[in-house]
Design an enzyme around this catalytic site. Structure first.
Site, PDB file in Angstrom:
ATOM      1  N   SER A  36       4.746  -8.661   7.753  1.00  0.00           N
ATOM      2  CA  SER A  36       5.502  -7.688   6.960  1.00  0.00           C
ATOM      3  C   SER A  36       5.629  -6.330   7.643  1.00  0.00           C
ATOM      4  O   SER A  36       6.531  -5.564   7.318  1.00  0.00           O
ATOM      5  CB  SER A  36       4.853  -7.494   5.593  1.00  0.00           C
ATOM      6  OG  SER A  36       3.510  -7.093   5.755  1.00  0.00           O
ATOM      7  N   ASP A 345       3.207   0.512  -1.146  1.00  0.00           N
ATOM      8  CA  ASP A 345       3.031  -0.385  -2.295  1.00  0.00           C
ATOM      9  C   ASP A 345       1.642  -1.000  -2.379  1.00  0.00           C
ATOM     10  O   ASP A 345       1.448  -1.993  -3.059  1.00  0.00           O
ATOM     11  CB  ASP A 345       4.092  -1.499  -2.237  1.00  0.00           C
ATOM     12  CG  ASP A 345       3.982  -2.317  -0.960  1.00  0.00           C
ATOM     13  OD1 ASP A 345       3.106  -1.998  -0.122  1.00  0.00           O
ATOM     14  OD2 ASP A 345       4.754  -3.274  -0.786  1.00  0.00           O
ATOM     15  N   HIS A 348       1.700  -1.996   2.282  1.00  0.00           N
ATOM     16  CA  HIS A 348       2.551  -1.544   3.397  1.00  0.00           C
ATOM     17  C   HIS A 348       2.671  -0.024   3.454  1.00  0.00           C
ATOM     18  O   HIS A 348       2.496   0.650   2.442  1.00  0.00           O
ATOM     19  CB  HIS A 348       3.941  -2.180   3.251  1.00  0.00           C
ATOM     20  CG  HIS A 348       3.867  -3.667   3.063  1.00  0.00           C
ATOM     21  ND1 HIS A 348       4.028  -4.268   1.838  1.00  0.00           N
ATOM     22  CD2 HIS A 348       3.598  -4.650   3.947  1.00  0.00           C
ATOM     23  CE1 HIS A 348       3.875  -5.582   1.976  1.00  0.00           C
ATOM     24  NE2 HIS A 348       3.613  -5.838   3.238  1.00  0.00           N
TER      25      HIS A 348
END
Ligand SMILES: *[C@@H]1O[C@H](CO)[C@@H](O)[C@H](O)[C@H]1NC(C)=O
Ligand SMILES: *[C@@H]1O[C@H](CO)[C@@H](O)[C@H](O)[C@H]1NC(C)=O
Ligand SMILES: *[C@@H]1O[C@H](CO)[C@@H](O)[C@H](O)[C@H]1NC(C)=O
Length: 382
Positions: A36, A345, A348
């Site tokens: 990610s 979040d 991240h």
């Protein structure tokens, strides 16, 4: 040889070294592999969009990134004068003329034995799968490019595969996977050599497919992320002076030392490769441990989340909603000004943090060898 000839030779060698070192690589494309930290739409294409407010600070709509805006890989593309990378898995509207992104959120180096829907939520697109996708992309892109027209305008040239920059940012999820399976730190450490053996294989395969310039990020201080901090109450976990979960960060550093050793081995095995190892860990740790000094606040709390010490709740994620009296109410709300927050979040980094990290690494101060991004071909192109 006469002295004058020797001197002329020396001068020529010196000049050519100098010109190699001072000219840019002009990378025509980027091929990215990762999780990610560099996913620009892969997981969203396969498992559903990362919904609003992701993307709000820059794209003004969800853009396949787990972030309010751009990722480090986006800033890398910008600096190299290339468009943002489309995800290989995004089959509609993608333009791969300057590269492709095989990263997906939740990816690991080692294929996991549990699926996205089970423990931890790891992506089925592990690094070996990402490499298969790359290999297929390379072969098919040339078959179609030869048809000309729109195909030629959307796919990279054959020569670009050897002139491209191959970027890697993966490993963090391999480390957390063990913890999610209730392993001890020693048990996690025990499989680190296997992660790196598999990582090395993929760099070697990419080299065999023509790749020459590699830009490899080490893994970040995962023990400073709210989703890890929320998992372990402070009473049961050793915390470091920055308030991060120490065992996780120690495992990350253990992994990074072995990654660096693997890079040294790769340099010996792949004589024509230019491999740059980038110490992202130190940059991210400095940002978190000295956030105020760098103009940021609340480095251990999620900007977008809900409740608790770390403003993170695994059941109510960023953008999460509940129905109250028939009305949808936003529970996982973003903070007022994400541009001064480190964490987006809970898992991240914010765009602002990504930009800051990029600015630290782009010049080469955290790289081995200490060469800036636009010279990461180490003079090979000339
Ligand atoms: C998955 O299972 C296989 C077979 O038991 C094992 O060799 C492999 O290491 C496992 N992978 C992970 C990531 O645990
Ligand atoms: C694909 O992107 C490149 C670079 O931005 C651009 O020059 C090219 O026109 C694009 N191709 C199409 C078909 O839009
Ligand atoms: C790990 O331990 C917790 C608490 O004992 C348990 O609820 C969970 O199912 C375990 N997870 C795995 C993958 O074994």
């Amino acid at each position: 040889m006469r002295l004058i000839q020797v001197c002329a030779l020396c001068a020529w060698l010196f000049m050519s070294l100098l010109s190699d070192a001072s000219s840019d690589c002009d990378f025509p494309a980027i091929f990215n592999f990762g999780d990610s930290n560099s996913d620009t739409g892969g997981l969203s294409a396969a498992f559903g969009q990362a919904g609003p407010p992701h993307g709000e600070s820059f794209f003004h709509h969800p853009a396949g990134r787990y972030c309010d805006g751009r990722l480090v890989i986006d800033f890398i593309a910008e600096r190299l004068g290339l468009p943002y990378l489309n995800a290989f898995l995004d089959s509609v509207g993608s333009n791969f003329s300057h590269g492709a992104n095989f990263a997906t959120a939740g990816s690991t180096v080692r294929p996991q034995n549990t699926t996205l829907r089970q423990t931890g939520g790891f992506s089925p697109f592990s690094l070996d799968v990402q490499f298969n996708q790359f290999s297929d992309f390379q072969r098919r892109s040339q078959t179609f490019r030869n048809k000309g027209g729109l195909y030629a305008a959307l796919l990279p040239k054959a020569v670009d595969f050897s002139r491209a920059l191959y970027t890697f940012d993966i490993g963090q999820n391999d480390l957390t996977a063990g913890y999610f399976h209730n392993m001890s730190t020693d048990q996690v450490k025990a499989y680190v050599p296997d992660i790196l053996a598999q990582f090395k294989n993929v760099v070697e395969y990419a080299y065999d497919h023509g790749g020459r310039s590699f830009w490899i990020h080490n893994t970040g201080p995962v023990g400073c992320l709210p989703y890890i901090l929320d998992l372990h109450p402070e009473k049961t976990t050793r915390m470091d002076r920055a308030g991060c979960a120490a065992p996780y960060n120690e495992v990350a550093q253990y992994f990074n030392r072995q990654l660096k050793a693997a890079v040294l081995q790769l340099r010996e095995e792949l004589p024509l490769a230019a491999i740059t190892y980038v110490d992202v860990y130190s940059v991210k740790y400095s940002l978190i441990s000295q956030a105020k000094k760098h103009g940021f606040m609340e480095p251990l709390r999620a900007c977008c989340g809900h409740g608790g010490k770390y403003n993170y709740n695994k059941n109510i994620g960023c953008g999460g909603k509940v129905k109250i009296h028939g009305k949808e109410v936003l529970v996982g709300k973003p903070c007022k000004d994400p541009s001064v927050w480190v964490n987006w979040d809970g898992v991240h980094y914010t765009q602002a943090a990504n930009k800051w990290v990029f600015e630290q690494i782009v010049g080469g101060s955290f790289s081995d060898p200490p060469i800036p991004l636009n010279k990461a071909c180490h003079g090979l192109h000339h």
